[in-house]
Design an enzyme around this catalytic site. Structure first.
Site, short mmCIF file in Angstrom:
data_model
loop_
_atom_site.label_atom_id
_atom_site.label_comp_id
_atom_site.label_asym_id
_atom_site.label_seq_id
_atom_site.Cartn_x
_atom_site.Cartn_y
_atom_site.Cartn_z
CB CYS A 60 -0.95 -0.01 1.19
SG CYS A 60 -0.20 -0.62 2.70
CG HIS A 117 -0.82 3.97 4.48
ND1 HIS A 117 -1.55 3.66 5.60
CD2 HIS A 117 -0.40 2.78 3.95
CE1 HIS A 117 -1.60 2.35 5.74
NE2 HIS A 117 -0.91 1.79 4.76
#
Ligand code: A2P
Length: 339
Positions: free
Chosen positions: A133, A246
């Site tokens: 990710c 994130h």
């Protein structure tokens, strides 16, 4: 190889997990041509059903025959399950898009971010890997800068949400927050330390070098996706008490000088990126704003004047969407386009 059809039989392995759930939603939102959706998870989930396009789909467990007749299988049930079942699925004739780290660095397996290296999809032999990710959102941003000014070195620090670990970690953050606010001792099961009201400079296992596996994934996967081993990268990956998205601080050194304005222009013209950068108005990407969005948001673009050609910037993307489910579905869309 995928045969051209109007609609496809699609499977999600790990359907009850955080990413699996997002995959179901993403297939629906993007009008993916699904003839039938099959959902797989562990025995613990037998008897459960999950909604998709107005019907309730039963959750099944996997066996040797599960993948017969399935065209595309999106896997997000952990590395061990992928190692065991992705080859079985591929052998049954279905194309696997695997979200785990099990196959990413296998030279026979393409590692794909559609905005960066869509051409690699064609090289697949039944399995295509979805990158880590943190790597996905970073390479989406590095690609246009590399094309414009050739990147020499990247120093990245990540601020990663707990949904990257999975559902249990999200529950742990809720429980610890409640406990601490009620003056109770928080229970730590998923992480080695309390994550609520804390920051952990530790994602995945530590290696002998002192780096973590997550940090080395960012280094090695970036080189493979960008198809350029000469880019130097060093990473520090950090878990923060955020549910979704994130964030990353990137320091990028280039061969050719590129100004902040030129960087913003190159990024704004690239697919999958929103430049969100007006610090005088307190405008910069934030996890709470980017959650649920498809694009990678970039702000705080500024010159690093400690080197001759350097840029600093801040990026935020939804790790469950672009960092996992969306990237996997985009790969499936490219497969269908090329069938
Ligand atoms: P289950 O919910 O039945 O445990 P997350 O990363 O959010 O924790 O999700 C992990 C996903 O992987 C879940 O859907 C989980 O199902 C699934 N999973 C775990 N073990 C297996 C297994 N042995 N076979 C199939 N799916 C599994």
């Amino acid at each position: 190889m995928l045969k051209k059809k109007d609609n496809y039989i699609v499977a999600i392995v790990g359907a009850t997990g955080a990413v699996g759930n997002e995959m179901i939603e993403t297939l629906d939102q993007r009008d993916f041509p699904v003839e039938k959706l099959r959902l797989f998870a562990s025995e613990r989930s037998l008897g459960k059903t999950l909604p998709f396009r107005g019907s309730e789909i039963p959750v099944e467990t996997i066996d040797e025959n599960s993948f017969k007749g399935i065209d595309i299988a999106l896997f997000s049930a952990g590395g061990d399950r992928s190692k065991k079942w992705a080859p079985v699925a591929a052998k049954s004739g279905c194309v696997v898009v695997d979200n785990s780290s099990a196959w990413r660095m296998d030279p026979e397996v393409p590692l794909v971010v559609p905005e960066v290296n869509p051409e690699d999809i064609k090289k697949h032999k039944g399995i295509i890997a979805n990158p880590n990710c943190s790597t996905i959102q970073m390479v989406v941003v590095l690609k246009p800068i590399h094309d414009a000014a050739k990147i020499k070195r990247v120093v990245v620090t990540t601020f990663q949400s707990v949904s990257g670990t999975g559902k249990k970690a999200m529950d742990e953050l809720v429980e610890q927050t409640k406990d601490i606010l009620n003056f109770k001792e928080p229970r730590c099961e998923v992480y080695p330390h309390q994550i609520a009201f804390n920051v952990l400079p530790h994602i995945d296992e530590f290696l002998e070098s002192g780096y973590t596996r997550e940090e080395m994934k960012m280094v090695n996967e970036t080189k493979k996706i960008m198809g350029d081993d000469s880019i130097k990268i060093t990473a520090t990956t950090v878990r923060v008490p955020v549910f979704r998205c994130h964030s990353e601080s990137l320091n990028i050194e280039t061969e050719k000088k590129i100004s902040p304005n030129e960087t913003r222009a190159a990024l704004a013209a690239a697919p999958g990126i929103v430049v969100f950068d007006a610090p005088d108005k307190n405008v910069y990407p934030l996890p709470v704003d980017v959650a649920g969005k498809d694009d990678t948001y970039v702000g705080r673009v500024r010159e690093d004047d400690s080197v001759e050609c350097g840029i600093n910037l801040w990026i935020v993307a939804d790790n469950l969407r672009k960092g996992a489910a969306l990237n996997a579905v985009q790969i499936a869309e490219k497969l269908v386009e090329g069938a």
